[in-house]
Design a protein around this motif. Structure first.
Motif, PDB file in Angstrom:
ATOM      1  N   ASN A 128       0.539   5.218   0.319  1.00 48.01           N
ATOM      2  CA  ASN A 128      -0.466   6.174   0.761  1.00 48.01           C
ATOM      3  C   ASN A 128       0.213   7.387   1.376  1.00 48.01           C
ATOM      4  O   ASN A 128       1.184   7.242   2.127  1.00 48.01           O
TER       5      ASN A 128
ATOM      6  N   ASN B 249       0.841  -1.193   0.000  1.00 45.92           N
ATOM      7  CA  ASN B 249       0.000   0.000   0.000  1.00 45.92           C
ATOM      8  C   ASN B 249       0.874   1.239   0.000  1.00 45.92           C
ATOM      9  O   ASN B 249       1.679   1.436   0.905  1.00 45.92           O
TER      10      ASN B 249
ATOM     11  N   GLN C 102     -11.777   5.760  -3.014  1.00 49.27           N
ATOM     12  CA  GLN C 102     -11.340   6.880  -2.184  1.00 49.27           C
ATOM     13  C   GLN C 102     -12.472   7.410  -1.309  1.00 49.27           C
ATOM     14  O   GLN C 102     -12.283   7.664  -0.115  1.00 49.27           O
TER      15      GLN C 102
ATOM     16  N   ASN D 219      -2.895   7.325  -3.384  1.00 46.16           N
ATOM     17  CA  ASN D 219      -3.022   5.960  -2.887  1.00 46.16           C
ATOM     18  C   ASN D 219      -2.774   4.957  -4.014  1.00 46.16           C
ATOM     19  O   ASN D 219      -3.178   5.175  -5.158  1.00 46.16           O
TER      20      ASN D 219
END
Length: 342
Positions: free
Chosen positions: A44, A42, A158, A58
């Protein structure tokens, strides 16, 4: 780019093709007792030291890496043989990735079109990699296919996450790039030119590389250098590789260490970007956009890898210079990566 109402169907067909290849390869692995690794990553900006919610905000991806030599699908091995610079008659390994990336303007509080800021964009993709290690040289070739636009489901992702964590609702997803199917070919060659050893344990190494990409999403050429340091470095080329939405999955060595191990890493890259579809797509809104991409991009990363016999954890910080002239500041994003080895 390919624009059509059937873009979603094409993207799903690509996903199914890769999944079918994985099932066939997995069956081979089970029969030959070869090992493999699943990696969940991930990216972010909430993980960044300079936490912001903007730009490449992201990315999430799942990678399946095979440690069985020469077990890649025939079509992928054939594609690698067509490349004159890809090492021939050398053992190859391969990986598959499925992921989603999302991009937003710096100001997400506005619902109207912002001509001096980047557009919203989503990117749903599959990637397959083919790699080869020969002495101190590492080559990796990747093919990425995916879909940009509403069918990438980035808006729903999102908004759902923001609602879950109580963050600001992004207002401008009606100003996102149109549906389009995209593809990219990427290549990287790395050389391990220097390392320090003590008692047969590597403590430090330097690995410069050159890389490039062609396709409808990115076109660029770059060069950089990575360094690693730790008490017992594994003989791998698995340093995390950032493309801010376009992955090159540097294949990790799948050694099963009997003891806990760790190493730190750092890297720097300079890249000349001739085309970035996420900044200059061919929708009606991008033709009204006043942003001018910066052709020269610099990236710096630093992080640490913790490795156990069956698991590993990677923490990474990336700082990238401004991608376009009206961008107010450099962009920082963090990465958390967890892998399971079998």
């Amino acid at each position: 780019m390919i624009h059509a109402k059937s873009a979603r169907d094409l993207a799903m067909a690509l996903v199914l093709l890769v999944c079918f290849s994985q099932v066939a390869a997995f069956d081979t692995i089970q029969q030959t007792d070869n090992r493999y690794r699943f990696v969940l990553t991930n990216d972010n900006d909430s993980l960044a030291l300079l936490s912001t919610d903007r730009l490449y905000t992201n990315g999430i991806r799942l990678t399946m890496t095979h440690n069985s030599a020469n077990q890649a699908p025939i079509w992928l091995q054939t594609l690698g043989q067509w490349l004159p610079w890809f090492p021939s008659h050398q053992p190859t390994r391969h990986a598959y990735t499925i992921g989603q990336s999302m991009f937003t303007p710096e100001d997400m509080s506005q619902s109207e079109f912002l001509p001096d800021d980047r557009l919203y964009a989503g990117w749903l993709y599959v990637t397959t990699d083919l790699s080869s290690i020969n002495d101190n040289k590492f080559d990796i070739f990747s093919l990425t296919l995916g879909i940009v636009g509403p069918d990438s489901q980035a808006e729903a992702s999102q908004k759902g996450i923001h609602q879950l964590i109580g963050a600001e609702d992004p207002k401008g997803w009606n100003n996102q790039l149109d549906n389009a199917v995209g593809f990219n070919l990427a290549y990287q060659r790395s050389w391990r030119v220097f390392k320090v050893q003590r008692n047969h344990h590597s403590l430090f190494d330097l690995t410069p590389y050159v890389s490039g990409a062609l396709g409808s999403i990115y076109r660029y050429a770059g060069t950089g250098i990575n360094l690693r340091f730790g008490p017992n470095l594994m003989d791998e080329y698995g340093l995390p590789k950032f493309q801010f939405g376009l992955p090159i999955t540097n294949l990790l060595a799948l050694s099963r260490s009997k003891h806990f191990n760790w190493y730190g890493f750092s890297g720097i890259e300079v890249r000349y970007v001739e085309h970035n579809y996420f900044l200059k797509g061919n929708s009606a809104l991008t033709r009204q956009s006043q942003i001018q991409p910066n052709p020269w991009i610099g990236q710096f990363q630093v992080g640490v890898v913790f490795d156990w016999s069956r698991f590993s954890l990677t923490l990474n910080q990336m700082l990238q210079t401004k991608e376009y002239t009206t961008q107010t500041q450099a962009h920082n994003i963090g990465t958390l990566s967890f892998s399971i080895k079998y």
